[in-house]
Design an enzyme around this catalytic site. Structure first.
Site, PDB file in Angstrom:
ATOM      1  N   GLU A 110      -0.651   9.435  -5.956  1.00 43.51           N
ATOM      2  CA  GLU A 110       0.476   8.504  -5.927  1.00 43.51           C
ATOM      3  C   GLU A 110       0.752   7.924  -7.314  1.00 43.51           C
ATOM      4  OE1 GLU A 110      -1.338   7.928  -1.604  1.00 43.51           O
ATOM      5  OE2 GLU A 110      -1.488   6.229  -2.985  1.00 43.51           O
TER       6      GLU A 110
ATOM      7  N   GLU B 153       0.852  -1.191   0.000  1.00 44.58           N
ATOM      8  CA  GLU B 153       0.000   0.000   0.000  1.00 44.58           C
ATOM      9  C   GLU B 153       0.891   1.245   0.000  1.00 44.58           C
ATOM     10  OE1 GLU B 153      -3.877   1.677  -0.112  1.00 44.58           O
ATOM     11  OE2 GLU B 153      -3.177  -0.392  -0.344  1.00 44.58           O
TER      12      GLU B 153
ATOM     13  N   ASP C 233      -7.240   2.936   2.758  1.00 48.71           N
ATOM     14  CA  ASP C 233      -6.900   1.669   3.425  1.00 48.71           C
ATOM     15  C   ASP C 233      -8.101   0.739   3.485  1.00 48.71           C
ATOM     16  OD1 ASP C 233      -4.221   2.594   4.066  1.00 48.71           O
ATOM     17  OD2 ASP C 233      -5.188   3.900   5.519  1.00 48.71           O
TER      18      ASP C 233
END
Length: 499
Positions: free
Chosen positions: A327, A297, A481
């Site tokens: 990201e 992650e 998450d």
């Protein structure tokens, strides 16, 4: 019945008179009346109201989201964990006697002015970011002010701990969490989570989550959507101090799946540390048994050299990757991939561009080429409006359910609910898009009654589903998450034949 007859007679008399004054007027009146007549129907009509797009998608998800044939029984998660202090970003900065001004990004925060400028910079974009605060004493004063701010809340924090908490909500799953776990965090963790004694420490690591709402304004800066800015002075997580403990504990725990996070925390510790520590991390990750899939992650980073090293050295030795639009863009900028010239996304990320970058990662650092020795075969991409699950054919199953489950939890958790409430969400995803930004490309659509659109490029399959975006989100931190955890819960690794 007699009322309608009287109405018709009156209309006929009226139009006869109007014809002599304006021959075109009766036609205009009839058109107006015909359009209005459906509104005069009895309100108790038995005709069912067609579902909204949001209702159609939410209903279809219920059918699409089915459990995989083989479920995970034991999942090991590491290595970043902390206590999150969630507070109003604008409120906290005002309490620190800071005045609004212009925004500016800072890779590392050295003082309160850096914090203010970086917060304004990302609030104006509506983008998430995470930064290391270098001054321990100043950070502790800010942390005390945050904890004492009215309405501040304390939660389980850190990607690994949050993923562990989400996985532990499944009663049939045993979860091992390895990370710097202090007494307060230990009390907050789900009782099903196993924490190795070597991971326990005397004090907690605190991260400050500065949230802002959609449309919130401070000075001339206005947030286009709800999001958060995270800061910390976290040495234990920054050095990934429990990584070796984590890998050593896997032999005894015998997991079916390993979830790794926290690499981004090393960035703030300086180049000398992360260069050496990253080499050790690669060795440690390589020690995990080959038959156990590893999910990595990612999180917000600013050092292109560091991100490029992760791209070149870490991605090829993991099986699965989870990341958001910031990201993903930074990944391609750091590695010179497709659309690296983009400085930022303009609104909702273009699906074709995202697809190009995901394919590039799987081709360059993954096993899109069957002859490649790399392990990466799965990327779960999430952004506010939609999610994409890209997988190399033959390695993963149940993708439709997995990507839909991730989107569903994003919709419900953002609203603070256990299930999707269609009155509190809105569809923002494009219903028409292209499979690539450049030729050859295919025109694709989202069918709300079957809301997972599938396409292939080479031997990589893409599964896209819209997100029903919460109109008034209660908490944005940890959504990524939760999305990755839920997607993994519904994913199934395909056993490869032994050569």
């Amino acid at each position: 019945m007699w009322r309608k007859a009287v109405l018709v007679a009156l209309l006929a008399l009226g139009m006869g008179y109007l014809y002599h004054t304006d021959p075109e007027l009766p036609c205009r009146v009839l058109n107006y009346v015909s359009e209005s007549l459906p509104q005069m129907e009895p309100s108790d009509s038995s005709e069912p109201r067609p579902p909204t797009l949001e209702e159609a998608i939410a209903r279809a998800w219920q059918t699409l989201i089915t459990a995989p044939a083989r479920r995970w029984a034991r999942v090991a998660v590491g290595v970043n964990a902390c206590v999150d202090v969630v507070v109003s970003g604008v409120g906290l900065l005002q309490a620190l006697a800071l005045e609004p001004g212009s925004g500016r990004d800072h890779g590392v925060l050295h003082g309160k002015e850096d914090l203010k400028e970086a917060f304004i910079h990302y609030m104006g974009k509506g983008a998430a970011a995470e930064r290391f605060f270098s001054d321990k004493e100043v950070f502790q004063r800010i942390a005390r002010a945050a904890a004492e701010y009215p309405g501040a809340q304390l939660y389980v924090g850190g990607n690994a701990a949050l993923i562990g908490q989400k996985l532990a909500s499944n009663p049939e799953l045993v979860v091992l969490l390895c990370g710097p776990v202090g007494p307060k965090l230990h009390d907050m963790l789900d009782e099903q989570i196993i924490v190795p004694p070597e991971s326990l420490q005397e004090t907690d690591e605190f991260h400050l989550i500065l949230e802002y709402k959609s449309g919130e304004q401070w000075g001339s800066s206005r947030a286009p959507q709800a999001n958060r800015f995270i800061l910390s002075h976290d040495v234990s997580n920054g050095e990934m101090s429990t990584l070796e403990t984590f890998v050593a504990s896997l032999d005894e725990f015998q997991p079916d799946l390993v979830v790794l996070s926290g690499l981004h925390m090393m960035e703030g510790m300086g180049r000398d540390l992360w260069e050496e520590r990253l080499k050790e991390a690669v060795v440690a990750i390589s020690d995990v048994r080959n038959e156990v899939p590893i999910h990595l992650e990612l999180a917000s980073m600013t050092d292109r050299d560091y991100m490029n090293r992760i791209l070149q050295e870490v991605l090829p030795i993991v099986n699965s990757l989870g990341l958001n639009e910031q990201e993903l863009l930074f990944l391609t900028q750091s590695g010179g991939g497709p659309h690296a010239d983009l400085t930022s996304w303009d609104g909702i990320p273009d699906v074709g561009r995202v697809s190009d970058i995901l394919l590039w990662v799987l081709e360059q650092q993954g096993r899109a080429d069957p002859e490649s020795e790399a392990d990466l075969t799965r990327i779960h991409f999430h952004t506010l409006a939609y999610h994409i699950l890209a997988t190399v054919d033959g390695h993963w199953g149940n993708q439709e359910a997995a990507v839909a489950a991730g989107a569903r939890v994003a919709s419900s958790q953002a609203c603070g609910l256990q299930a999707v409430d269609v009155t509190k969400v809105v569809l923002k995803a494009p219903l028409n898009f292209y499979s690539s930004f450049s030729e050859p490309r295919k025109s694709l659509t989202v069918d709300p009654t079957r809301p997972v659109t599938v396409w292939r490029r080479g031997n990589v399959s893409f599964h896209l589903t819209p997100v029903l975006v919460c109109k008034q989100p209660l908490r944005t931190v940890g959504l990524g998450d939760a999305i990755s955890a839920e997607g993994l819960l519904f994913s199934e690794v395909t056993l490869q034949p032994e050569l």
